[in-house]
Design an enzyme around this catalytic site. Structure first.
Site, PDB file in Angstrom:
ATOM      1  N   SER A 118      -0.311  14.650 -13.633  1.00 13.26           N
ATOM      2  CA  SER A 118      -1.626  14.868 -14.253  1.00 13.26           C
ATOM      3  C   SER A 118      -1.829  16.292 -14.748  1.00 13.26           C
ATOM      4  CB  SER A 118      -2.701  14.557 -13.208  1.00 13.26           C
ATOM      5  OG  SER A 118      -3.952  15.054 -13.620  1.00 13.26           O
ATOM      6  N   ASP A 135       0.846  -1.193   0.000  1.00 16.30           N
ATOM      7  CA  ASP A 135       0.000   0.000   0.000  1.00 16.30           C
ATOM      8  C   ASP A 135       0.881   1.243   0.000  1.00 16.30           C
ATOM      9  OD1 ASP A 135      -1.888   2.095   0.928  1.00 16.30           O
ATOM     10  OD2 ASP A 135      -3.219   0.383   1.191  1.00 16.30           O
ATOM     11  N   GLU A 170      -4.398  17.759 -14.405  1.00 16.53           N
ATOM     12  CA  GLU A 170      -5.200  18.407 -13.356  1.00 16.53           C
ATOM     13  C   GLU A 170      -4.349  19.430 -12.583  1.00 16.53           C
ATOM     14  OE1 GLU A 170      -8.472  17.951 -12.995  1.00 16.53           O
ATOM     15  OE2 GLU A 170      -8.810  18.893 -11.054  1.00 16.53           O
ATOM     16  N   TYR A 223      -7.012  16.778  -5.060  1.00 14.51           N
ATOM     17  CA  TYR A 223      -6.301  15.831  -5.933  1.00 14.51           C
ATOM     18  C   TYR A 223      -5.196  16.547  -6.707  1.00 14.51           C
ATOM     19  CZ  TYR A 223      -5.448  12.924 -10.077  1.00 14.51           C
ATOM     20  OH  TYR A 223      -4.848  12.215 -11.098  1.00 14.51           O
ATOM     21  N   ALA A 244      -3.001   5.678  -7.036  1.00 15.20           N
ATOM     22  CA  ALA A 244      -3.450   6.974  -6.505  1.00 15.20           C
ATOM     23  C   ALA A 244      -4.922   6.881  -6.121  1.00 15.20           C
ATOM     24  CB  ALA A 244      -3.296   8.073  -7.566  1.00 15.20           C
TER      25      ALA A 244
HETATM   26  P1  NAP Z   1      -7.312   4.132 -11.597  1.00 14.69           P
HETATM   27  O1  NAP Z   1      -7.975   3.262 -12.618  1.00 14.69           O
HETATM   28  O2  NAP Z   1      -8.159   4.844 -10.607  1.00 14.69           O
HETATM   29  O3  NAP Z   1      -6.265   3.203 -10.796  1.00 14.69           O
HETATM   30  C1  NAP Z   1      -5.724   3.602  -9.571  1.00 14.69           C
HETATM   31  C2  NAP Z   1      -4.977   2.425  -8.985  1.00 14.69           C
HETATM   32  O4  NAP Z   1      -4.399   2.806  -7.726  1.00 14.69           O
HETATM   33  C3  NAP Z   1      -5.839   1.181  -8.686  1.00 14.69           C
HETATM   34  O5  NAP Z   1      -5.098   0.040  -9.028  1.00 14.69           O
HETATM   35  C4  NAP Z   1      -6.019   1.254  -7.179  1.00 14.69           C
HETATM   36  O6  NAP Z   1      -6.248   0.005  -6.578  1.00 14.69           O
HETATM   37  C5  NAP Z   1      -4.644   1.774  -6.785  1.00 14.69           C
HETATM   38  N1  NAP Z   1      -4.583   2.336  -5.428  1.00 14.69           N
HETATM   39  C6  NAP Z   1      -5.411   3.268  -4.885  1.00 14.69           C
HETATM   40  N2  NAP Z   1      -5.025   3.543  -3.624  1.00 14.69           N
HETATM   41  C7  NAP Z   1      -3.942   2.760  -3.363  1.00 14.69           C
HETATM   42  C8  NAP Z   1      -3.096   2.599  -2.237  1.00 14.69           C
HETATM   43  N3  NAP Z   1      -3.310   3.265  -1.102  1.00 14.69           N
HETATM   44  N4  NAP Z   1      -2.053   1.740  -2.330  1.00 14.69           N
HETATM   45  C9  NAP Z   1      -1.848   1.024  -3.459  1.00 14.69           C
HETATM   46  N5  NAP Z   1      -2.625   1.120  -4.547  1.00 14.69           N
HETATM   47  C10 NAP Z   1      -3.669   1.988  -4.504  1.00 14.69           C
HETATM   48  O7  NAP Z   1      -6.394   5.217 -12.290  1.00 14.69           O
HETATM   49  P2  NAP Z   1      -5.874   5.299 -13.809  1.00 14.69           P
HETATM   50  O8  NAP Z   1      -6.874   6.026 -14.622  1.00 14.69           O
HETATM   51  O9  NAP Z   1      -5.384   3.978 -14.238  1.00 14.69           O
HETATM   52  O10 NAP Z   1      -4.652   6.317 -13.636  1.00 14.69           O
HETATM   53  C11 NAP Z   1      -3.358   5.845 -13.278  1.00 14.69           C
HETATM   54  C12 NAP Z   1      -2.581   6.979 -12.626  1.00 14.69           C
HETATM   55  O11 NAP Z   1      -2.477   8.060 -13.533  1.00 14.69           O
HETATM   56  C13 NAP Z   1      -3.213   7.577 -11.377  1.00 14.69           C
HETATM   57  O12 NAP Z   1      -2.174   7.964 -10.521  1.00 14.69           O
HETATM   58  C14 NAP Z   1      -3.960   8.785 -11.865  1.00 14.69           C
HETATM   59  O13 NAP Z   1      -4.107   9.737 -10.837  1.00 14.69           O
HETATM   60  C15 NAP Z   1      -3.012   9.251 -12.952  1.00 14.69           C
HETATM   61  N6  NAP Z   1      -3.602   9.986 -14.066  1.00 14.69           N
HETATM   62  C16 NAP Z   1      -4.675   9.481 -14.722  1.00 14.69           C
HETATM   63  C17 NAP Z   1      -5.188  10.151 -15.820  1.00 14.69           C
HETATM   64  C18 NAP Z   1      -6.378   9.609 -16.580  1.00 14.69           C
HETATM   65  O14 NAP Z   1      -6.974  10.379 -17.340  1.00 14.69           O
HETATM   66  N7  NAP Z   1      -6.707   8.334 -16.445  1.00 14.69           N
HETATM   67  C19 NAP Z   1      -4.587  11.350 -16.247  1.00 14.69           C
HETATM   68  C20 NAP Z   1      -3.477  11.812 -15.568  1.00 14.69           C
HETATM   69  C21 NAP Z   1      -2.969  11.114 -14.484  1.00 14.69           C
HETATM   70  P3  NAP Z   1      -7.760  -0.624  -6.449  1.00 14.69           P
HETATM   71  O15 NAP Z   1      -8.050  -1.212  -7.804  1.00 14.69           O
HETATM   72  O16 NAP Z   1      -7.600  -1.654  -5.383  1.00 14.69           O
HETATM   73  O17 NAP Z   1      -8.666   0.513  -6.094  1.00 14.69           O
HETATM   74  O1  G4F Z   2     -14.094  12.285 -15.878  1.00 16.17           O
HETATM   75  P1  G4F Z   2     -13.802  13.259 -14.798  1.00 16.17           P
HETATM   76  O2  G4F Z   2     -14.241  12.883 -13.433  1.00 16.17           O
HETATM   77  O3  G4F Z   2     -12.237  13.527 -14.872  1.00 16.17           O
HETATM   78  P2  G4F Z   2     -11.299  14.724 -14.354  1.00 16.17           P
HETATM   79  O4  G4F Z   2     -11.895  15.411 -13.204  1.00 16.17           O
HETATM   80  O5  G4F Z   2     -10.931  15.542 -15.536  1.00 16.17           O
HETATM   81  O6  G4F Z   2     -10.036  13.904 -13.837  1.00 16.17           O
HETATM   82  C1  G4F Z   2      -9.461  12.861 -14.622  1.00 16.17           C
HETATM   83  O7  G4F Z   2      -8.456  13.411 -15.436  1.00 16.17           O
HETATM   84  C2  G4F Z   2      -7.312  13.929 -14.737  1.00 16.17           C
HETATM   85  C3  G4F Z   2      -6.354  14.446 -15.810  1.00 16.17           C
HETATM   86  O8  G4F Z   2      -6.682  15.767 -16.131  1.00 16.17           O
HETATM   87  C4  G4F Z   2      -6.694  12.807 -13.935  1.00 16.17           C
HETATM   88  F1  G4F Z   2      -5.571  13.249 -13.322  1.00 16.17           F
HETATM   89  C5  G4F Z   2      -7.700  12.307 -12.920  1.00 16.17           C
HETATM   90  O9  G4F Z   2      -7.130  11.217 -12.186  1.00 16.17           O
HETATM   91  C6  G4F Z   2      -8.923  11.793 -13.664  1.00 16.17           C
HETATM   92  O10 G4F Z   2      -8.535  10.671 -14.410  1.00 16.17           O
HETATM   93  O11 G4F Z   2     -14.464  14.666 -15.141  1.00 16.17           O
HETATM   94  C7  G4F Z   2     -14.220  15.324 -16.366  1.00 16.17           C
HETATM   95  C8  G4F Z   2     -15.104  16.565 -16.457  1.00 16.17           C
HETATM   96  C9  G4F Z   2     -15.043  17.461 -15.214  1.00 16.17           C
HETATM   97  O12 G4F Z   2     -14.970  18.804 -15.611  1.00 16.17           O
HETATM   98  C10 G4F Z   2     -16.382  17.219 -14.511  1.00 16.17           C
HETATM   99  O13 G4F Z   2     -16.853  18.322 -13.743  1.00 16.17           O
HETATM  100  O14 G4F Z   2     -16.468  16.157 -16.580  1.00 16.17           O
HETATM  101  C11 G4F Z   2     -17.258  16.976 -15.731  1.00 16.17           C
HETATM  102  N1  G4F Z   2     -18.504  16.265 -15.416  1.00 16.17           N
HETATM  103  C12 G4F Z   2     -19.748  16.700 -15.737  1.00 16.17           C
HETATM  104  N2  G4F Z   2     -20.669  15.837 -15.287  1.00 16.17           N
HETATM  105  C13 G4F Z   2     -18.614  15.124 -14.745  1.00 16.17           C
HETATM  106  C14 G4F Z   2     -19.990  14.835 -14.657  1.00 16.17           C
HETATM  107  N3  G4F Z   2     -17.681  14.293 -14.213  1.00 16.17           N
HETATM  108  C15 G4F Z   2     -18.100  13.160 -13.605  1.00 16.17           C
HETATM  109  N4  G4F Z   2     -17.170  12.315 -13.105  1.00 16.17           N
HETATM  110  N5  G4F Z   2     -19.438  12.859 -13.479  1.00 16.17           N
HETATM  111  C16 G4F Z   2     -20.413  13.681 -13.989  1.00 16.17           C
HETATM  112  O15 G4F Z   2     -21.602  13.380 -13.871  1.00 16.17           O
END
Ligand code: NAP
Ligand code: G4F
Length: 317
Positions: free
Chosen positions: A124, A57, A126, A148, A81
């Site tokens: 990210s 963890d 973000e 975040y 994360a």
């Molecule tokens: P995700 O699907 O939410 O996966 C997160 C992973 O982290 C899961 O395997 C989760 O395990 C694990 N985790 C959470 N808390 C933990 C802890 N305390 N110790 C160990 N493992 C833990 O995220 P993703 O979309 O694949 O993204 C991967 C990474 O890129 C993240 O760091 C995210 O913030 C970052 N990121 C994502 C995006 C995007 O658009 N997807 C963009 C920029 C950056 P469980 O399955 O057990 O919950």
């Molecule tokens: O899909 P979202 O929740 O992603 P968000 O907040 O952009 O974050 C994701 O991207 C980041 C990279 O920029 C990562 F770092 C982060 O871990 C994650 O993967 O929301 C996208 C947008 C937001 O503006 C939110 O306000 O969609 C808008 N939205 C509108 N209606 C909604 C909804 N988001 C969610 N989740 N649910 C809604 O009903």
């Protein structure tokens, strides 16, 4: 010689795609998995026979040291994360501990046990938050808008600092939003894809949404994990922005997703304040020219194809 990789967050969207890429390249893959009553193996069920699962963890330093010792990694991908922005207002301290300080713990574990390894940090877009310039590149200042985003900025600078303090090979990928059928169900793209398929099948009559004017630079996760790997194959560690260079609103996503199954989104979408955020990131748009030039990386899946892929997957499910 076979390379060894340690992936934290292996059960997540990116962890599963990255594992597929590394196995294909002949790596031995170790995945850190947090203990839970119901392990989340949905994304990696098909990979379990080929990987080594290590319980650990990001909140528990001793488990990270053990994981690094056990896996003897050439490469560490820190993808774990608390990754859902909206939830970070409900659990801000935990988000800081895992998404922020957890990066430091992982870097220190590597520093102690495998200082020659290469480290990837999942930074990210973000962090750009209330954007100070458009498009955003590696030099754009951060203005995070959520617990975040603040935590990711901490993890980002911790990575830069470990690189500069100890000469570690550590780099950050500043990835813009990337999606897939393996995306968590609460994120907007997957939520829409599921909503569309349920409405089309007559299981639901409406889809409750938050701010649909928000704009994101959305790509396909399968493309983005290749950029992570490429970052660790460079001669010197550097940070890279990874995105498509296109931005689209949530409204456009809705239009394409409903349109894909012959429906009009305006007939089904209702606004619900439950899904609004205290502060919003209104616009994200990447300038991925450094990744293109130095990593020879470009995304393959277009925005309309990504929407279609996600809706088709839910229609089949
Ligand atoms: P995700 O699907 O939410 O996966 C997160 C992973 O982290 C899961 O395997 C989760 O395990 C694990 N985790 C959470 N808390 C933990 C802890 N305390 N110790 C160990 N493992 C833990 O995220 P993703 O979309 O694949 O993204 C991967 C990474 O890129 C993240 O760091 C995210 O913030 C970052 N990121 C994502 C995006 C995007 O658009 N997807 C963009 C920029 C950056 P469980 O399955 O057990 O919950
Ligand atoms: O899909 P979202 O929740 O992603 P968000 O907040 O952009 O974050 C994701 O991207 C980041 C990279 O920029 C990562 F770092 C982060 O871990 C994650 O993967 O929301 C996208 C947008 C937001 O503006 C939110 O306000 O969609 C808008 N939205 C509108 N209606 C909604 C909804 N988001 C969610 N989740 N649910 C809604 O009903």
């Amino acid at each position: 010689m076979t390379k060894s990789a340690l992936i934290t967050g292996i059960t997540g969207q990116d962890g599963s795609y990255l594992t597929e890429v590394l196995l294909e390249k002949g790596y031995t893959v170790h995945g850190l998995v947090q203990r839970s009553a119901n392990y989340q193996y949905e994304n990696i069920e098909h990979l379990l026979p080929d990987i080594h699962v290590i319980t650990g963890d990001l909140a528990d330093f001793s488990s990270l040291v053990r994981a690094v010792k056990q896996s003897a990694p050439d490469e560490i991908y820190n993808l774990a994360a608390q990754s859902f922005v909206k939830a970070s207002w409900d659990i801000p301290e935990l988000t800081g501990d895992i998404t922020g300080v957890g990066v430091c713990r992982m870097l220190e574990a590597m520093h102690l046990e495998a200082p020659e390894a290469r480290f990837y940090q999942a930074s990210s877009s973000e962090m750009f938050g209330k954007v100070l310039e458009t498009p955003q590149n590696e030099n754009t200042p951060f203005y995070p808008r959520s617990p975040y985003g603040v935590s990711k900025a901490y993890g980002h600078y911790a990575t830069v600092n470990y690189r500069e303090s100890f000469n570690l090979y550590a780099c950050s990928g500043i990835l813009f939003n990337h999606e897939s059928p393996r995306r968590g169900r609460e994120f907007v793209t997957r939520k829409i894809a599921i909503g569309v398929s349920r409405i089309k099948k007559g299981l639901d009559t409406q889809l409750k949404m938050g701010n649909i004017d928000a704009k994101r630079d959305w790509g396909f996760a399968g493309d983005y994990v290749v950029a992570m790997w490429k970052m660790l194959q460079q001669e010197t560690p550097e940070d890279f922005v990874v995105g498509t260079g296109e931005t689209h609103s949530v409204k456009e996503f809705l239009e394409l997703a409903f349109g894909h199954v012959g429906l009009n989104w305006q007939d089904y979408v209702v606004e619900d304040s439950e899904f609004m955020r205290p502060t919003e990131v209104d616009l994200l748009l990447s300038d991925p020219s450094k990744a293109k030039e130095k990593l020879d990386w470009t995304p393959k899946v277009s925005f309309p194809d990504l929407v279609a892929m996600m809706v088709d997957s839910e229609m089949k499910a």
